[in-house]
Structure formats: structure tokens, C-alpha cells
Enzyme design. Structure first.
Site, PDB file in Angstrom:
ATOM      1  N   CYS A  40       0.740  -1.232  -0.094  1.00  0.00           N
ATOM      2  CA  CYS A  40      -0.024  -0.179  -0.059  1.00  0.00           C
ATOM      3  C   CYS A  40       0.721   1.343   0.125  1.00  0.00           C
ATOM      4  O   CYS A  40       1.531   1.550   0.867  1.00  0.00           O
ATOM      5  CB  CYS A  40      -0.998  -0.109   1.016  1.00  0.00           C
ATOM      6  SG  CYS A  40      -1.735   1.445   1.510  1.00  0.00           S
ATOM      7  N   CYS A  43       0.786   3.495   3.350  1.00  0.00           N
ATOM      8  CA  CYS A  43       1.231   3.131   4.774  1.00  0.00           C
ATOM      9  C   CYS A  43       2.667   3.415   5.037  1.00  0.00           C
ATOM     10  O   CYS A  43       3.365   3.814   4.103  1.00  0.00           O
ATOM     11  CB  CYS A  43       1.401   1.489   4.458  1.00  0.00           C
ATOM     12  SG  CYS A  43      -0.331   0.640   4.859  1.00  0.00           S
ATOM     13  N   GLU A  49       7.000   5.625  -2.798  1.00  0.00           N
ATOM     14  CA  GLU A  49       5.769   5.195  -3.623  1.00  0.00           C
ATOM     15  C   GLU A  49       4.994   6.304  -4.067  1.00  0.00           C
ATOM     16  O   GLU A  49       4.262   6.220  -5.145  1.00  0.00           O
ATOM     17  CB  GLU A  49       5.202   4.059  -3.353  1.00  0.00           C
ATOM     18  CG  GLU A  49       5.703   2.723  -3.433  1.00  0.00           C
ATOM     19  CD  GLU A  49       4.643   1.429  -3.441  1.00  0.00           C
ATOM     20  OE1 GLU A  49       3.550   1.572  -4.163  1.00  0.00           O
ATOM     21  OE2 GLU A  49       4.996   0.463  -2.701  1.00  0.00           O
ATOM     22  N   HIS A 168      -8.157   8.072   3.521  1.00  0.00           N
ATOM     23  CA  HIS A 168      -7.561   9.304   2.954  1.00  0.00           C
ATOM     24  C   HIS A 168      -9.033  10.018   2.690  1.00  0.00           C
ATOM     25  O   HIS A 168      -9.989   9.519   2.347  1.00  0.00           O
ATOM     26  CB  HIS A 168      -6.611   9.085   1.929  1.00  0.00           C
ATOM     27  CG  HIS A 168      -7.488   8.765   0.585  1.00  0.00           C
ATOM     28  ND1 HIS A 168      -7.615   7.489   0.520  1.00  0.00           N
ATOM     29  CD2 HIS A 168      -7.814   9.349  -0.446  1.00  0.00           C
ATOM     30  CE1 HIS A 168      -8.502   7.068  -0.692  1.00  0.00           C
ATOM     31  NE2 HIS A 168      -8.231   8.336  -1.351  1.00  0.00           N
ATOM     32  N   CYS A 198     -29.202  34.508   8.969  1.00  0.00           N
ATOM     33  CA  CYS A 198     -28.568  33.280   8.452  1.00  0.00           C
ATOM     34  C   CYS A 198     -29.472  32.250   8.519  1.00  0.00           C
ATOM     35  O   CYS A 198     -29.739  31.675   9.633  1.00  0.00           O
ATOM     36  CB  CYS A 198     -27.450  33.186   8.924  1.00  0.00           C
ATOM     37  SG  CYS A 198     -26.640  31.220   8.665  1.00  0.00           S
ATOM     38  N   HIS A 295     -23.065  29.920   6.438  1.00  0.00           N
ATOM     39  CA  HIS A 295     -22.709  29.092   7.451  1.00  0.00           C
ATOM     40  C   HIS A 295     -22.044  27.866   6.975  1.00  0.00           C
ATOM     41  O   HIS A 295     -22.539  26.983   6.446  1.00  0.00           O
ATOM     42  CB  HIS A 295     -23.852  28.719   8.202  1.00  0.00           C
ATOM     43  CG  HIS A 295     -24.064  28.367   9.687  1.00  0.00           C
ATOM     44  ND1 HIS A 295     -24.560  29.003  10.703  1.00  0.00           N
ATOM     45  CD2 HIS A 295     -23.489  27.313  10.228  1.00  0.00           C
ATOM     46  CE1 HIS A 295     -24.569  28.710  11.978  1.00  0.00           C
ATOM     47  NE2 HIS A 295     -23.516  27.523  11.664  1.00  0.00           N
ATOM     48  N   GLU A 311     -33.031  11.246 -11.175  1.00  0.00           N
ATOM     49  CA  GLU A 311     -32.261  12.108 -10.323  1.00  0.00           C
ATOM     50  C   GLU A 311     -31.427  12.993 -11.178  1.00  0.00           C
ATOM     51  O   GLU A 311     -31.298  14.082 -11.225  1.00  0.00           O
ATOM     52  CB  GLU A 311     -31.361  11.284  -9.389  1.00  0.00           C
ATOM     53  CG  GLU A 311     -31.987  10.685  -8.142  1.00  0.00           C
ATOM     54  CD  GLU A 311     -32.751   9.486  -8.618  1.00  0.00           C
ATOM     55  OE1 GLU A 311     -32.571   8.942  -9.689  1.00  0.00           O
ATOM     56  OE2 GLU A 311     -33.115   8.743  -7.558  1.00  0.00           O
TER      57      GLU A 311
HETATM   58 ZN   LIG Z   1      -2.112   1.439   3.603  1.00  0.00          ZN
HETATM   59 ZN   LIG Z   2     -25.368  30.903  10.651  1.00  0.00          ZN
END
Ligand SMILES: [Zn+2]
Ligand SMILES: [Zn+2]
Ligand SMILES: [Zn+2]
Length: 343
Positions: A40, A43, A49, A168, A198, A295, A311
Site C-alpha cells: 500500500c 502506509c 511510492e 484518506h 442566516c 454558514h 435524479e
Molecule cells: Zn495502507
Molecule cells: Zn449561521
């Protein structure tokens, strides 16, 4: 890597044409390479890498290549990069007659040196440092004149869009204001003009009073399922006191936010029964000073449903789990995770 920005003349939607990011057909297949520690690239021990770190964090502050807990690197296959010239003619909502070069930043925030595959499995220190990295990277890019917005986001699990299993998040900083963000800003401005308040602050008051869709509260933050949730178990996390900029958070606030966000992610996974989810931070654009009408907030949702033709065609989502049913489940799950996990 040469990418290009193109603005749709009808809707003003900007797309990034990133030729070369997926050259081989198998790159389009949805599969997370859950690799073992030995191979990986994220890691600890395998730093060679990946490109050289832009920043690294340890408990006491800055870290080296062998004691980091959170590490920020440039994306190896960036959608945007600083190699390109900043675009000159790209605008938010108008037809851009010329296309802009793919100028911007694309970074990866590796959130643990250990091979864990979910934000909920980070320890508390890693979680705090990850949030600190989000803030610091936004601060770094805010001051670049040609950049307008920084999007922090997490794709987790193959269905969430991740291609590497190791936990990540990513940052893409763009020289244009993305459409979702400018739509939110416009809505907030409209409400502020007619109510002198707000809209998110108003929402927090209403949700707190109603207490039907709230999930968790701390001194500074609140999480609830939004009234018009698009997805099952969609969760919003906001500061209780008005604030428009995530990058203005101090370390104390981030330390309070960390266990809350982690428990919400754990609850999302428990409620949805799978590990694919996204979260994203919506914050004020770089060129706006702190505003009264916007906000900042985090949107978190599991990827249980395919977004289909309806959608895409309408922008209208069909959500089979009402937020009033989702919230009590998430509340119980977040609380039990919180009680169990103290480090
Ligand atoms: Zn890893
Ligand atoms: Zn606010
Ligand atoms: Zn938002």
C-alpha cells in the site's frame, strides 16, 4: 497531465476534462484496491511510492517521513494542477467562449500511517490531525490569487468512489466557484435579505426546538438529518454559533469536532450496513471575507442507492428513509460508539 475547464453555456456548470486520468478501460471499473500494508503506497514505510509530502503532522507538530500520523501529498493523477496557467476568461454563470486550463490543486490527505480503511477506525489524535490538515491546506490555497474555492471531500469504499482502500481524504481547489456552492450562497443571500438572518442559524434553532431530527450535540457543534434529506441517513454537521469559514477554526474547536465527526461516520456505517460513504465540507469561497449569511457545514451520507436517470434528469432525489426515521437510529448508534471509543 493536461486538464481543461469548460463551462456549459446553458447552465454555467463547469466541468473538468481530465484527459489521461483514466486512460485504460479498467480504470473505470469500480473496485477499491484494498492492498495489504506491504504494497500500500499510503502506509508508513512506503513513502517512496508517492510524491514528496507537502505537509506532515505528528503529535507535537511537524513530522518527518518516519514519524508522521497524517501526511498530505499531491495527487499522483491530478484533476487540476499548478503546471497549467490560471484561466482568464472563465466566469461562474456565463458562457465562457474560451476554455480555461486545468489550473488548481489536487491533494490527498492520508489520515493514518496504519492500514485502516475507514475514518471511524482512526484514533482520536489521527482524527484531530486530519481535521487540522483540512484547515491548514485550505489556508495555504486561500491566499493564491487565482483560486476561488477549496473542496475537502472523502470518498470511502468502492461505491463511494475510492480507488485506494487506505483511509484518506482529498482537496481540490478550483479557480471557479462550483455550481452547488454558488447555489447555496445564492439561497443564503436571498434568505438573509428578507429575514436579516442566516438560514442555517434559523435551521439550527428549529431543529433544536423540534428535537426530532437531531443526532448529536456538543458545546460548539450540532448534527441533524436535514428536513429535505436527499439520501437515506444523510447527516449535516454545523457549528452552533454562526461561522462561515471552516479554515478559521482553532485547534480547540477541531479537537471537539474530531470525536463527533468520527462517531457520525461510525453511525452512518452501522445504519446503512456498508462501508461506502462520502463526506464533504462546504465553506465560504476564498475571496469572501467572513459573512453573516453563509454558514459552513459538513454533509455526510452513505452510498446505499444508485443515483439514476430520474435524479440526473431532474435533480430531484427519491429518499425511501424519512429523516425523522433516520435520526433516532443514528442518534443511538453515534452515542454507543461515542461511549465505547474514548481514544
Ligand atoms: Zn495502507
Ligand atoms: Zn449561521
Ligand atoms: Zn452544503
Amino acid at each position: 497531465m493536461n486538464s481543461e475547464l469548460r463551462s456549459d453555456p446553458v447552465t454555467g456548470r463547469t466541468v473538468i476534462i481530465a484527459r489521461g486520468r483514466s486512460e485504460r478501460p479498467q480504470d473505470f471499473a469500480r473496485a477499491t484496491t484494498i492492498r495489504s500494508h506491504a504494497t500500500c503506497p499510503f502506509c508508513r514505510g512506503n513513502e517512496r511510492e508517492t510524491p514528496q509530502a507537502l505537509a506532515a503532522y505528528a503529535v507535537g507538530g511537524a513530522a518527518g517521513e518516519d514519524d508522521w500520523l497524517v501526511r498530505v501529498i499531491p495527487n499522483k493523477y491530478p484533476a487540476l494542477s499548478f503546471d497549467a496557467a490560471p484561466p482568464t476568461s472563465l466566469s461562474d454563470a456565463e458562457y465562457a467562449p474560451t476554455t480555461g486550463a486545468g489550473y488548481g490543486a489536487h491533494e490527498v490527505i492520508i489520515e493514518s500511517p496504519r492500514h485502516v480503511t475507514c475514518f471511524s477506525r482512526l484514533d482520536l489524535v489521527e482524527t484531530q490531525l486530519a481535521l487540522r490538515a483540512y484547515r491548514d491546506r485550505l489556508l495555504v490555497h486561500r491566499d493564491k490569487k487565482s483560486l476561488r474555492y477549496g473542496q475537502i471531500f472523502k470518498n470511502n469504499g468502492a461505491d463511494g468512489g475510492a480507488t485506494i482502500g487506505h483511509v484518506h481524504s482529498q482537496l481540490i481547489a478550483t479557480p471557479f466557484l462550483p455550481r452547488e456552492v454558488s447555489a447555496e450562497l445564492a439561497g443564503c443571500r436571498r434568505y438573509f435579505e428578507s429575514h436579516d438572518r442566516c438560514i442555517y442559524c434559523e435551521m439550527i434553532d428549529r431543529e433544536t426546538t423540534l428535537a426530532q431530527r437531531t443526532i448529536a450535540e456538543t458545546e460548539r457543534f450540532i448534527a441533524f438529518c436535514p428536513f429535505a434529506a436527499r439520501f437515506p441517513y444523510e447527516t449535516w454537521l454545523l457549528p452552533r454559533r454562526h461561522a462561515s469559514q471552516f479554515h478559521a477554526l482553532d485547534d480547540i474547536a477541531l479537537a471537539e469536532l474530531a470525536p463527533l465527526l468520527r462517531s457520525l461516520v461510525a453511525a452512518t456505517i452501522a445504519a446503512s450496513g456498508q462501508d461506502a460513504y462520502n463526506f464533504l465540507i462546504h465553506t465560504a469561497p476564498f475571496d469572501t471575507s467572513a459573512t453573516d449569511h453563509y454558514h459552513w457545514h459538513i454533509e455526510l451520507f452513505p452510498r446505499m442507492l444508485e443515483v439514476g436517470g430520474f435524479e440526473w434528469g431532474t435533480g430531484c432525489h427519491i429518499n425511501p428513509v424519512p429523516p425523522e426515521d433516520a435520526a433516532p437510529q443514528l442518534r443511538t448508534m453515534a452515542q454507543s460508539f461515542w461511549d465505547r471509543k474514548t481514544s
